[in-house]
Design a protein around this motif. Structure first.
Motif, mmCIF file in Angstrom:
data_model
loop_
_atom_site.group_PDB
_atom_site.id
_atom_site.type_symbol
_atom_site.label_atom_id
_atom_site.label_comp_id
_atom_site.label_asym_id
_atom_site.label_seq_id
_atom_site.Cartn_x
_atom_site.Cartn_y
_atom_site.Cartn_z
ATOM 1 N N LYS A 158 0.923 -1.137 -0.174
ATOM 2 C CA LYS A 158 -0.015 -0.003 -0.147
ATOM 3 C C LYS A 158 0.764 1.258 0.030
ATOM 4 C CE LYS A 158 -3.843 -2.454 2.386
ATOM 5 N NZ LYS A 158 -4.698 -2.724 3.613
ATOM 6 N N PHE A 159 1.812 0.833 0.624
ATOM 7 C CA PHE A 159 2.957 2.308 0.572
ATOM 8 C C PHE A 159 3.539 2.634 -0.738
ATOM 9 C CE2 PHE A 159 7.268 3.810 0.599
ATOM 10 C CZ PHE A 159 7.012 5.053 1.614
ATOM 11 N N ILE A 160 3.899 1.406 -1.401
ATOM 12 C CA ILE A 160 4.206 1.654 -2.849
ATOM 13 C C ILE A 160 3.205 2.067 -3.759
ATOM 14 C CG2 ILE A 160 5.269 0.330 -4.691
ATOM 15 C CD1 ILE A 160 6.897 -1.156 -2.995
ATOM 16 N N ASN A 161 1.952 1.686 -3.581
ATOM 17 C CA ASN A 161 0.962 2.445 -4.056
ATOM 18 C C ASN A 161 0.793 3.862 -4.253
ATOM 19 O OD1 ASN A 161 -0.009 -0.383 -4.918
ATOM 20 N ND2 ASN A 161 -1.704 -0.337 -3.689
ATOM 21 N N GLU A 162 0.958 4.087 -3.007
ATOM 22 C CA GLU A 162 0.580 5.685 -2.657
ATOM 23 C C GLU A 162 1.835 6.688 -3.223
ATOM 24 O OE1 GLU A 162 0.699 5.798 1.637
ATOM 25 O OE2 GLU A 162 -1.460 4.937 1.687
ATOM 26 N N GLN A 163 3.337 5.909 -2.903
ATOM 27 C CA GLN A 163 4.524 6.623 -3.468
ATOM 28 C C GLN A 163 4.453 6.501 -4.822
ATOM 29 O OE1 GLN A 163 6.403 8.485 -1.241
ATOM 30 N NE2 GLN A 163 4.661 8.381 -0.322
ATOM 31 N N THR A 164 3.964 5.675 -5.743
ATOM 32 C CA THR A 164 4.043 5.564 -7.019
ATOM 33 C C THR A 164 3.133 6.650 -7.652
ATOM 34 O OG1 THR A 164 4.161 3.498 -7.157
ATOM 35 C CG2 THR A 164 3.520 4.283 -9.126
ATOM 36 N N ILE A 165 1.992 6.877 -7.047
ATOM 37 C CA ILE A 165 1.137 8.181 -7.503
ATOM 38 C C ILE A 165 1.791 9.489 -7.262
ATOM 39 C CG2 ILE A 165 -0.943 9.237 -7.046
ATOM 40 C CD1 ILE A 165 -2.176 6.531 -6.439
#
Length: 378
Positions: A194-201
């Motif tokens: 979920k952290f990578i999802n957010e940081q990718t955006i």
């Protein structure tokens, strides 16, 4: 390495411009199967040409294909680093360039083995900017390997229609194989994923509004089929999965200036949000350090993984913007609990239907003989 599928649904219809205009326009996405394999190179024997073509099917950021091959003698080449294909805005230290060349080397080794050759490698580069990267000599061995080269020809980066089912344990085991210290699966229900999802955006928004990076993207988009056929590299509408009316609109009415508009940038960010919301999670590939040797081996490792996924109906989509923006890169390791150097961030997931490869590749071009300086551009 790719920040691609940036347009959702483009407004307008064929009827708005008239059927005559449509019939005289660029009507169809150009894909790899449409290309004639022009080959006027008389220096290489057929198996050498095929080995180098298969090697060139490796992935690279923006599909720049940042490699060349210098011919020394039959089955003896230097694999080079093509400065004209660098991406300085998003890859200023050529880290991704070395990873892409590593993937090229892995394909070359698999392809050579399938034709009954063993590869003898000699590392030449000491920095990511060195032109001469690797020397390779091919020699006949007792029998060819049993690697199925259709895995190379059918490899495809997919960006759409990921299922959210978690990867099965048997599939994870198969993909990771004997390299668990370098390949890490983060399921979509984990806080790390979920952290990578957010940081990718976040990283994509930063990059979209960083003009040098956006201009670099624009320079590598082949809007028309005419340009795509001319250059045989870069990002085509087919490769970006822009099809139907949307693809027709982009091919006929878009150019580099459109990429720099706020509307274009926002559409790209919207698509990133949709992509990261649907997946089985992320696969991270790490290395022990940032040396040339480590980066090349990590590129090879990624390609070995990439050549396994299709048979399990698993897609992987490189999305490394987090690593390309300093504000997101600097907090990545501590936030997900990985100490090693992260080199690839791959969105992954099962597919119901696996599409055929569409990204274009340059042909082999023979240049007049100059001792130790006969170039073959793939």
């Amino acid at each position: 390495m790719d920040r691609i599928k940036f347009i959702g649904i483009v407004g307008g219809t064929i009827g708005a411009v008239g059927i005559t205009t449509y019939l005289s326009s660029d009507c169809t996405n150009l894909v790899r199967a449409d290309l004639k394999q022009i080959d006027n190179n008389k220096t290489l024997k057929p198996d050498q040409r095929e080995i180098l073509f298969l090697a060139s099917l490796a992935p690279s950021g923006h599909n720049t294909q940042p490699w060349f091959v210098r011919y020394l003698e039959p089955y003896h080449w230097i694999i080079g680093n093509d400065k004209s294909k660098w991406l300085p805005a998003v890859d200023p230290n050529q880290r991704e360039t070395m990873l892409s060349i590593g993937a090229f080397l892995q394909n070359l080794e698999y392809a050579a083995g399938s034709f009954g050759y063993a590869c003898d490698w000699k590392l030449l580069a000491t920095t990511n900017q060195d032109e001469r990267v690797m020397e390779v000599k091919l020699s006949k061995k007792a029998s060819p390997n049993n690697f199925d080269i259709t895995k190379i020809t059918s490899r495809r980066t997919v960006r759409s229609n990921f299922l959210s089912d978690l990867l099965k344990q048997e599939d994870i085991t198969y993909l990771v194989d004997s390299e668990p210290e370098f390949i890490h699966y983060l399921p979509n229900n984990s806080k790390e994923s979920k952290f990578i999802n957010e940081q990718t955006i976040v990283a994509n928004r930063l990059q979209s509004y960083r003009d040098p990076a956006q201009q670099e993207l624009a320079n590598w988009i082949r809007f028309s089929s005419q340009d795509a056929n001319k250059y045989r590299d870069g990002l085509t509408t087919a490769g970006m999965e822009i099809t139907g009316i949307s693809g027709w609109m982009v091919r006929n009415f878009y150019d580099k200036d459109n990429v720099m508009t706020k509307d274009f940038r926002e559409r790209g960010i919207d698509n990133i949000q949709k992509e990261v919301s649907a997946s089985a999670g992320w696969i991270l590939i790490t290395s022990q350090d940032h040396s040339v040797a480590a980066l090349l081996e990590t590129g090879r490792r990624m390609e070995r993984l990439f050549l396994k996924v299709r048979e399990r109906n698993i897609a992987i989509h490189p999305m490394t913007q987090i690593l390309e923006e300093s504000s997101t890169r600097d907090k990545l390791n501590r936030s997900i609990g990985i100490e090693e150097h992260i080199q690839f961030i791959l969105r992954t997931g099962y597919l119901k239907n696996y599409p055929q490869p569409v990204s274009l590749r340059r042909t082999l071009i023979g240049v007049a003989f100059v001792k130790e300086n006969r170039f073959i551009q793939t």
